[in-house]
Write an enzyme that holds these catalytic residues in place. Structure first.
Site, PDB file in Angstrom:
ATOM      1  N   LYS A  12       0.833  -1.206   0.000  1.00 20.47           N
ATOM      2  CA  LYS A  12       0.000   0.000   0.000  1.00 20.47           C
ATOM      3  C   LYS A  12       0.874   1.264   0.000  1.00 20.47           C
ATOM      4  O   LYS A  12       2.072   1.195   0.250  1.00 20.47           O
ATOM      5  CB  LYS A  12      -0.968  -0.028   1.180  1.00 20.47           C
ATOM      6  CG  LYS A  12      -1.945  -1.229   1.112  1.00 20.47           C
ATOM      7  CD  LYS A  12      -3.016  -1.056   0.050  1.00 20.47           C
ATOM      8  CE  LYS A  12      -3.741  -2.295  -0.422  1.00 20.47           C
ATOM      9  NZ  LYS A  12      -4.409  -3.142   0.544  1.00 20.47           N
TER      10      LYS A  12
HETATM   11  C1  LIG Z   1      -5.606  -4.092   0.886  1.00 14.39           C
HETATM   12  C2  LIG Z   1      -7.067  -3.890   0.863  1.00 14.39           C
HETATM   13  C3  LIG Z   1      -7.890  -4.274   1.945  1.00 14.39           C
HETATM   14  C4  LIG Z   1      -7.430  -5.119   3.091  1.00 14.39           C
HETATM   15  O1  LIG Z   1      -6.306  -4.687   3.714  1.00 14.39           O
HETATM   16  P1  LIG Z   1      -5.300  -5.737   4.462  1.00 14.39           P
HETATM   17  O2  LIG Z   1      -4.389  -4.825   5.198  1.00 14.39           O
HETATM   18  O3  LIG Z   1      -4.615  -6.502   3.381  1.00 14.39           O
HETATM   19  O4  LIG Z   1      -6.105  -6.592   5.351  1.00 14.39           O
HETATM   20  C5  LIG Z   1      -9.232  -3.941   1.900  1.00 14.39           C
HETATM   21  N1  LIG Z   1      -9.764  -3.295   0.840  1.00 14.39           N
HETATM   22  C6  LIG Z   1      -9.022  -2.936  -0.224  1.00 14.39           C
HETATM   23  C7  LIG Z   1      -9.663  -2.192  -1.347  1.00 14.39           C
HETATM   24  C8  LIG Z   1      -7.649  -3.235  -0.255  1.00 14.39           C
HETATM   25  O5  LIG Z   1      -6.935  -2.882  -1.328  1.00 14.39           O
END
Ligand SMILES: *Cc1c(COP(=O)(O)O)cnc(C)c1O
Length: 332
Positions: free
Chosen positions: A155
């Site tokens: 991210k």
């Molecule tokens: C990455 C992501 C999540 C979940 O996040 P995690 O930290 O991997 O649990 C939820 N929604 C979207 C759109 C994502 O890209």
């Protein structure tokens, strides 16, 4: 201090400041942030939550965790974000929440969504996992309702694993903090059934350093995206609607109808260009979701899922990399 302690508190304070909310509550992942946000709003059995089928599966799974029913609204093919008209058509007396997902880092149509939510008395839980730092008419995502973010390793701001919830509502923040730690306000006094969804101080230290670098890394993503959009001619480059500051978690193009996507992926790979398919199928296509939702038609999501390719846009690309990407894509 290894587990949740003063670094988590410092990270939460900085995160709240950057995202323009009164409270930020750190969690063990973006998924647990969504799960807690839904629970804090009392979403549960018998409720419906409207969201996009064109998302990472956690958006939908967390609705299922609460016992509520996900209801899909199809997307706008220009932005890949949930279509506000489709949301309106999906509202029923059981609709408890709308979960807009700011996909790839572009904010959803928040004026329309906010108007629908207030007209029907529905809460907004933003899945801003991919959109930290993005703004809609100058206002940060995650500040329109209860916001959730992911700090997963890929991210824009990351700690490896982790998440954040943002809210201006003292009661929701309090509920999230309680639910995050076994419903425990005072040591070994349990006010409710809770979880261990805590972030660690080690990960908060990484997250805080990342957050401090966000202005620079986001500026680089924006410059990279601007270069790609100016130079790429062979495929449809992304559309950014007016009034939004996109943070380019992904730079996602669509191949033209006459182009074979698998062949395009093979050729990019052969040219040494990394690419990804986000997402190869909408959430409505998976068995565990069909079992709850049934067979639903999401034609825009289906056609987008069949034609997208995400290209490198990350802050470590240099000018030579960008030129190599453009050359390989324009060869297609
Ligand atoms: C990455 C992501 C999540 C979940 O996040 P995690 O930290 O991997 O649990 C939820 N929604 C979207 C759109 C994502 O890209």
């Amino acid at each position: 201090m290894l587990a949740q302690g003063p670094r988590v508190a410092a990270f939460e304070e900085a995160f709240a400041r950057v995202t323009g909310s009164r409270h930020a509550i750190a969690t063990s992942s973006g998924t647990t942030a969504l799960h807690l946000a839904l629970m804090a709003h009392g979403v549960g059995r018998g409720d419906e939550v409207i969201t996009s089928p064109f998302t990472f599966i956690a958006s939908v799974n967390t609705i299922l965790f609460t016992g509520a029913t996900p209801v899909f609204a199809d997307i706008d093919e220009r932005t890949f974000n949930i279509d506000a008209n489709a949301i309106e058509a999906a509202i029923t007396p059981r609709t408890k929440a709308i979960m807009p997902v700011h996909i790839f880092g572009q904010p959803c149509d928040m004026d329309e969504i906010t108007a629908l939510a207030s007209k029907h008395g529905i809460v907004i839980i933003e899945d801003a996992a991919q959109a930290v730092g993005a703004t809609y008419r100058g206002r940060p995502v995650g500040s329109f309702g209860t916001g959730t973010f992911s700090l997963y390793a890929t991210k824009n701001v990351m700690s490896g694993e982790g998440g954040m919830i943002t809210t201006d509502d003292d009661r929701i923040a309090d509920q999230c903090r309680l639910l995050r730690n076994h419903g425990m306000r005072k040591r070994y006094q349990y006010e409710m059934l809770g979880y261990n969804f805590r972030l660690t101080d080690v990960l908060a230290a990484i997250g805080l350093a990342q957050l401090n670098r966000m202005p620079e890394s986001t500026a680089r993503r924006r410059a990279n995206a601007a270069f790609l959009s100016a130079q790429i001619e062979s495929v449809a480059t992304p559309t950014v609607k007016e009034g939004r500051d996109h943070v380019w978690h992904q730079y996602t193009v669509r191949v033209r109808e006459e182009m074979d996507r698998d062949d395009a992926l093979r050729r990019l790979d052969a040219a040494g260009i990394g690419s990804g398919i986000f997402y190869p199928a909408g959430a409505h296509k998976f068995r565990h979701i069909k079992e709850v939702v049934g067979d639903v038609e999401m034609p825009v999501t289906d056609s987008v899922a069949a034609s997208v390719i995400s290209l490198p846009v990350h802050p470590l690309l240099d000018q030579a990399d960008l030129e190599r990407i453009v050359a390989a894509v324009n060869e297609l």
